[in-house]
Structure formats: C-alpha cells, structure tokens
Design an enzyme around this catalytic site. Sequence first.
Site, mmCIF file in Angstrom:
data_model
loop_
_atom_site.group_PDB
_atom_site.id
_atom_site.type_symbol
_atom_site.label_atom_id
_atom_site.label_comp_id
_atom_site.label_asym_id
_atom_site.label_seq_id
_atom_site.Cartn_x
_atom_site.Cartn_y
_atom_site.Cartn_z
ATOM 1 C CG ASP A 99 -50.469 -11.198 -34.971
ATOM 2 O OD1 ASP A 99 -50.977 -10.303 -34.899
ATOM 3 O OD2 ASP A 99 -49.612 -11.673 -35.946
ATOM 4 C CG ASP B 141 -52.124 -15.955 -43.969
ATOM 5 O OD1 ASP B 141 -52.810 -14.779 -44.212
ATOM 6 O OD2 ASP B 141 -51.121 -16.345 -44.640
ATOM 7 C CB VAL B 142 -56.749 -12.715 -41.943
ATOM 8 C CG1 VAL B 142 -56.673 -12.606 -40.607
ATOM 9 C CG2 VAL B 142 -56.052 -11.723 -42.741
ATOM 10 C CG ASN C 194 -56.574 -4.975 -35.495
ATOM 11 O OD1 ASN C 194 -56.694 -3.945 -35.571
ATOM 12 N ND2 ASN C 194 -55.299 -5.750 -35.249
ATOM 13 C CB SER D 71 -58.118 3.540 -42.494
ATOM 14 O OG SER D 71 -57.216 4.809 -42.819
ATOM 15 C CB SER E 182 -56.605 5.916 -45.768
ATOM 16 O OG SER E 182 -55.475 6.357 -45.022
ATOM 17 C CE1 TYR F 235 -53.824 0.504 -44.327
ATOM 18 C CE2 TYR F 235 -54.425 2.719 -44.628
ATOM 19 C CZ TYR F 235 -54.333 1.564 -43.799
ATOM 20 O OH TYR F 235 -54.990 1.498 -42.654
ATOM 21 C CE LYS G 117 -57.585 -0.873 -43.303
ATOM 22 N NZ LYS G 117 -57.564 -1.861 -42.258
ATOM 23 C CB THR H 19 -49.468 0.763 -34.873
ATOM 24 O OG1 THR H 19 -49.807 1.265 -36.087
ATOM 25 C CG2 THR H 19 -50.926 1.235 -33.746
#
Length: 261
Positions: A38, A60-61, A86, A138, A140, A151, A155, A186
Amino acid sequence: MTSRQRTGSILVTGAGRGIGRAVAERFLGAGWRVGLFDVDAAAVAEVAAGRPNAVHGALDVRDPDRWGSALQRFCPDGALDVLVNNAGVLASGPFAGIDVDTHRRQVEVNVTGVVLGARTGHAYLRRAPRGLLLNLCSASALYGQPTLATYGATKAAVKSLTEALDLEWRGDGLRVRSLVPLFVDTEMVTRDGVGMAPVKALGVRLVPADVAAAAWRVVHERVALPRSPHRTVGRQTRVLAAASSVSPDWLNRLVVGRIGA
C-alpha cells in the site's frame, strides 16, 4: 487436500484498508502467504503484525520500479499464484469542477497502476501452475455516470484490459478476472464519494468482506465452459449488469440519467 483447501501466494495492492485489507485477511486466515502492499506503509504494517505468513511494504502503483521491487521481495522464487490489482482512488462531483490534478491521479492510480501491475506481474504469474490476475473493477464501468465521469472511465479501462489479457494470456496458462461490485462500505465511498447521487439512489449494500469472499471464490473456481471474465459481487450488481446487457442503449442512458440526477 481439496482445491478449496490449497494454499499459495497472493499479493494485494491497496491492502491497508477497505477491500484490499479484507482480501488479505481472508487469505491470511486460510494459511496463504500474503503480500500486503500500500502507499500507506504504516497501515499494512499494522495489518501484518504478528502474522508470519504476511509480507508488507510500501508501494505506489504508479511507479514501475517500486512494482519491480515489491514483486522481487515477495516472490524470491520468481513465482506468484495470484496478483490482486485493488489499489484505487475516487473523486466525485461535476466534471468541470474537479481540478486537473485530481482527474490525472484517478487515471494514474486506477489505470496506469493496473497496467503496471499486470505488466510486471506477468513473468511471476506464468511461473505458477494456474496464475491469476484479479483486477478490481466497478459497476461504474457498465455505463458512464454523472459526477463519476473520470472514475467510471478508469474502471471501463480496467474492464477492457481484463477482457483483452484473459484472451491474450491463455497461451501462458493464465487466468485474468475482474470483480465488479456496486458501492462498498469503504472510506473511498463514505468519504470521497459523499453526496454522490447514485449512492443516494441505490444505497450502499456491500461490505469489504463480501468482495473478499468473491475473490476467494474466483481464485478457487474451476470453469470448464466459456464464460465472461467478469464476476459481479452482490445481488444488486448482478441485476443491474444483467439488465444493462439486454436493454437498448437509450434505455440504459435514461435509467443512469435518473439515478445520477
């Protein structure tokens, strides 16, 4: 030992809280070796404390070098059973009212981060007997929603990437899947998505443990017949996904417009 009792290695990004933490804890509880990574190193250290099967670190992805370091550290033998992409961020509100840096951050974390994870993880996953790349998507992504434009677009990109790689990586013996939940209880939803019209209209009916349970099922599934690489999470999501797949575009547009009003 049955397939549901087997153990292996799984690396989870965004594992400090929310869905990522729930996934990590589900597999830790079953005896798996789990990599918790994370951007918040202290958060994953807290989750991993006292658990001998847990490896944790900062990631840091958006940084390919950090991806390489994380995988080398967690996979000293060069093999990885499951990689869970994730980590993600969300910003809601009128598109023109969100600053450019916030739009860019969503794209960099939600899309670039997933691409880098897939690209860097490929060599490790292909060395496992049934390597799996599991991307968090998602609902979305099903249709563009007002106040969630960027966002949702990120996705949708994850959805498309999942479909492409599931076909492309078949020859390597790999599976690529996505989890498609609606709104999950969350911080990302309750804090960053506060006031979102779709949340007000549809409610928040999932908790992180629901998504973790779905991840567990995907990891252990044996599917012989052709099937979509996407796995919806929750009855509400299944209904929405099924309806959107058979409804004409104009009707989907009308429904989403009313939900997002």
